[in-house]
Design a protein around this motif. Structure first.
Motif, PDB file in Angstrom:
ATOM      1  N   PRO A 137       4.532   1.024   4.428  1.00  0.00           N
ATOM      2  CA  PRO A 137       3.184   1.599   4.429  1.00  0.00           C
ATOM      3  C   PRO A 137       2.460   1.449   5.764  1.00  0.00           C
ATOM      4  O   PRO A 137       1.510   2.173   6.041  1.00  0.00           O
ATOM      5  CB  PRO A 137       2.465   0.835   3.322  1.00  0.00           C
ATOM      6  CG  PRO A 137       3.224  -0.432   3.169  1.00  0.00           C
ATOM      7  CD  PRO A 137       4.640  -0.109   3.536  1.00  0.00           C
ATOM      8  N   LYS A 138       2.923   0.539   6.601  1.00  0.00           N
ATOM      9  CA  LYS A 138       2.274   0.331   7.906  1.00  0.00           C
ATOM     10  C   LYS A 138       2.477   1.526   8.841  1.00  0.00           C
ATOM     11  O   LYS A 138       1.770   1.657   9.826  1.00  0.00           O
ATOM     12  CB  LYS A 138       2.807  -0.941   8.554  1.00  0.00           C
ATOM     13  CG  LYS A 138       2.414  -2.182   7.800  1.00  0.00           C
ATOM     14  CD  LYS A 138       3.035  -3.418   8.394  1.00  0.00           C
ATOM     15  CE  LYS A 138       2.703  -4.618   7.536  1.00  0.00           C
ATOM     16  NZ  LYS A 138       3.460  -5.787   7.902  1.00  0.00           N
ATOM     17  N   ARG A 139       3.415   2.390   8.498  1.00  0.00           N
ATOM     18  CA  ARG A 139       3.705   3.564   9.329  1.00  0.00           C
ATOM     19  C   ARG A 139       2.775   4.733   9.025  1.00  0.00           C
ATOM     20  O   ARG A 139       2.857   5.767   9.673  1.00  0.00           O
ATOM     21  CB  ARG A 139       5.145   4.010   9.121  1.00  0.00           C
ATOM     22  CG  ARG A 139       6.157   3.010   9.623  1.00  0.00           C
ATOM     23  CD  ARG A 139       7.595   3.450   9.431  1.00  0.00           C
ATOM     24  NE  ARG A 139       7.769   4.894   9.451  1.00  0.00           N
ATOM     25  CZ  ARG A 139       8.633   5.556   8.690  1.00  0.00           C
ATOM     26  NH1 ARG A 139       9.392   4.913   7.840  1.00  0.00           N
ATOM     27  NH2 ARG A 139       8.733   6.867   8.769  1.00  0.00           N
ATOM     28  N   PHE A 140       1.894   4.587   8.031  1.00  0.00           N
ATOM     29  CA  PHE A 140       1.057   5.695   7.586  1.00  0.00           C
ATOM     30  C   PHE A 140      -0.414   5.287   7.560  1.00  0.00           C
ATOM     31  O   PHE A 140      -0.733   4.130   7.332  1.00  0.00           O
ATOM     32  CB  PHE A 140       1.472   6.137   6.175  1.00  0.00           C
ATOM     33  CG  PHE A 140       2.904   6.574   6.095  1.00  0.00           C
ATOM     34  CD1 PHE A 140       3.259   7.877   6.373  1.00  0.00           C
ATOM     35  CD2 PHE A 140       3.903   5.668   5.765  1.00  0.00           C
ATOM     36  CE1 PHE A 140       4.586   8.280   6.304  1.00  0.00           C
ATOM     37  CE2 PHE A 140       5.223   6.059   5.700  1.00  0.00           C
ATOM     38  CZ  PHE A 140       5.572   7.371   5.975  1.00  0.00           C
ATOM     39  N   PRO A 141      -1.313   6.248   7.753  1.00  0.00           N
ATOM     40  CA  PRO A 141      -2.737   5.938   7.622  1.00  0.00           C
ATOM     41  C   PRO A 141      -3.081   5.691   6.147  1.00  0.00           C
ATOM     42  O   PRO A 141      -2.385   6.164   5.255  1.00  0.00           O
ATOM     43  CB  PRO A 141      -3.433   7.200   8.135  1.00  0.00           C
ATOM     44  CG  PRO A 141      -2.435   8.289   7.979  1.00  0.00           C
ATOM     45  CD  PRO A 141      -1.072   7.646   8.115  1.00  0.00           C
ATOM     46  N   VAL A 142      -4.146   4.935   5.908  1.00  0.00           N
ATOM     47  CA  VAL A 142      -4.564   4.617   4.542  1.00  0.00           C
ATOM     48  C   VAL A 142      -5.131   5.866   3.873  1.00  0.00           C
ATOM     49  O   VAL A 142      -5.887   6.629   4.475  1.00  0.00           O
ATOM     50  CB  VAL A 142      -5.613   3.482   4.542  1.00  0.00           C
ATOM     51  CG1 VAL A 142      -6.185   3.261   3.156  1.00  0.00           C
ATOM     52  CG2 VAL A 142      -5.008   2.206   5.077  1.00  0.00           C
ATOM     53  N   CYS A 143      -4.788   6.058   2.625  1.00  0.00           N
ATOM     54  CA  CYS A 143      -5.287   7.176   1.829  1.00  0.00           C
ATOM     55  C   CYS A 143      -6.815   7.083   1.743  1.00  0.00           C
ATOM     56  O   CYS A 143      -7.344   6.056   1.315  1.00  0.00           O
ATOM     57  CB  CYS A 143      -4.687   7.110   0.428  1.00  0.00           C
ATOM     58  SG  CYS A 143      -5.430   8.221  -0.766  1.00  0.00           S
TER      59      CYS A 143
END
Length: 80
Positions: free
Chosen positions: A62-68
């Motif tokens: 999840p660190k590879r993606f921006p927070v929803c």
């Protein structure tokens, strides 16, 4: 007095919550999920449900993606 018994088949839409399984924009974000549910999913392979309603089996970092943004907004409201 005779009683009539009526059997009714209830459509799934009336028996299950309306949870999104779409791939849309939600695939581009990291989502908020209870930590114990993430651990359980890693062990059992069961899907998790994010605060925004996304249902999936976590398998990416999840660190590879921006927070929803939806999850973030819901979480911030919960913390007030």
């Amino acid at each position: 007095m005779a009683m009539d018994v009526v059997n009714k088949v209830v459509p799934e839409s009336e028996t299950r919550p309306d949870v999104s399984h779409d791939d849309g924009d939600r695939e581009r974000f990291a989502h908020y999920v209870q930590k114990d549910k993430i651990t359980q999913s890693a062990v059992t392979g069961d899907p998790v449900i994010a605060l925004c309603g996304k249902v999936w089996v976590p398998n990416r970092d999840p660190k590879r993606f921006p927070v929803c943004p939806e999850c973030k907004e819901i979480y911030e409201e919960m913390m007030k």
